[in-house]
Scaffold this motif. Structure first.
Motif, short mmCIF file in Angstrom:
data_model
loop_
_atom_site.label_atom_id
_atom_site.label_comp_id
_atom_site.label_asym_id
_atom_site.label_seq_id
_atom_site.Cartn_x
_atom_site.Cartn_y
_atom_site.Cartn_z
N PHE A 85 0.85 -1.19 0.00
CA PHE A 85 0.00 0.00 0.00
C PHE A 85 0.89 1.24 0.00
O PHE A 85 1.68 1.43 0.93
N THR A 86 0.74 2.07 -1.02
CA THR A 86 1.55 3.29 -1.09
C THR A 86 0.84 4.48 -0.45
O THR A 86 1.36 5.59 -0.46
N ALA A 87 -0.36 4.25 0.10
CA ALA A 87 -1.07 5.29 0.86
C ALA A 87 -1.79 4.61 2.01
O ALA A 87 -2.42 3.56 1.82
N GLU A 88 -1.69 5.18 3.19
CA GLU A 88 -2.41 4.67 4.34
C GLU A 88 -2.60 5.79 5.36
O GLU A 88 -1.91 6.82 5.31
N VAL A 89 -3.53 5.58 6.26
CA VAL A 89 -3.78 6.56 7.31
C VAL A 89 -3.17 6.03 8.60
O VAL A 89 -3.47 4.92 9.03
N ASP A 137 2.05 0.53 -8.44
CA ASP A 137 1.05 1.54 -8.73
C ASP A 137 0.92 1.72 -10.25
O ASP A 137 -0.19 1.88 -10.78
N GLU A 138 2.05 1.69 -10.93
CA GLU A 138 2.03 1.85 -12.38
C GLU A 138 1.29 0.70 -13.04
O GLU A 138 0.54 0.90 -14.00
N GLU A 139 1.48 -0.50 -12.54
CA GLU A 139 0.77 -1.67 -13.09
C GLU A 139 -0.74 -1.51 -12.90
O GLU A 139 -1.53 -1.78 -13.81
#
Length: 259
Positions: free
Chosen positions: A230-234, A249-251
């Motif tokens: 996960f490249t974004a998380e809280v 993410d690019e894929e």
């Protein structure tokens, strides 16, 4: 230069990952997020451990997986994988055989017997015909450190301590051959054996370490492990965005935004 819409898209991609992620986790589980270089342990929806990790570099990525951690090995040997043995160690040994003594490597034959490395002509071997194995002796200078956490997987990766702990101070920590190096390894081990305190107490772990005694400790209730991307998380109410180190993410962009 990144634009606001790039960050929005990064969030969208990770919302899609969460959308397909099963929500019914076990009461106790280990969650390891590669782009965040972190490992968290949850128990009954409470965060009980948060640790930095080092994961696989881009050319040796850590595999995404789901498994169960089933034992702890105190003072492990490092049985060097064939690829590392032939591509990294063998060339050094050809140049200087004392490298084996300095780094405390044994040379083993196919039966697991220790050989006298001084009697081996390493220069006649290459990646295609190397018949031996390298094994690094246990100790504080071992590449796996003093503790290794084993879990079922087909890639022969594991979680372990490291003798290069200063690397945890770096922000981007994609530096291993695929295994996961753990900063708070002692805290993690103490947590894993808590259900078996009659047989293994935290101070017995310290005793094994002080005596440099190799010990395999089975975990009474194997703990679920999730290695995710996960490249974004809280985190504590704050949005964290991480680098897309393996270009996943690019894929996903190509799949979701083909038009």
């Amino acid at each position: 230069k990144l634009q606001p819409e790039d960050f929005i898209r990064q969030i969208e991609l990770n919302i899609e990952r969460w959308r397909v992620e099963p929500s019914n986790k076990e009461k106790v589980y280990v969650w390891l997020n590669i782009p965040g270089f972190n490992m968290r342990v949850a128990e009954a929806d409470t965060l009980v451990l948060d640790s930095r990790i080092i994961c696989g570099e881009v050319k040796h990525p850590t595999p995404l997986l789901q498994s169960k951690i089933y034992n702890i090995l105190v003072y492990p040997y490092w049985n060097v994988p064939y690829k590392i043995a032939t591509e990294e160690i063998l060339p050094r040994v050809k140049w200087d055989t004392t490298y084996l003594r300095k780094q405390r490597f044994d040379v083993l034959n196919s039966k697991g017997e220790i050989l006298d490395y001084k009697k081996i002509n390493f220069k006649k071997y290459s990646k295609s015909n190397f018949p031996y194995k390298f094994r690094q002796a246990m100790g504080t200078d071992n590449s796996l450190g003093v503790m290794k956490f084993n879990f079922y997987n087909k890639w022969d990766v594991y979680i372990h301590d490291t003798n290069a702990r200063k690397l945890f101070g770096r922000t981007v920590r994609a530096m291993s051959h695929g295994c996961m190096r753990l900063d708070k390894w002692m805290d993690f081990a103490t947590f894993l054996i808590r259900d078996d305190s009659l047989k293994y107490r935290p101070d017995s772990l310290l005793a094994y370490i002080e005596r440099q005694e190799q010990k395999k400790i089975p975990i009474k209730k194997p703990v679920s492990l999730y290695v995710k991307y996960f490249t974004a998380e809280v985190v504590e109410g704050k949005l964290e965005l991480y680098p897309d180190i393996y270009a996943k993410d690019e894929e996903l962009k190509k799949l979701l935004y083909r038009n």
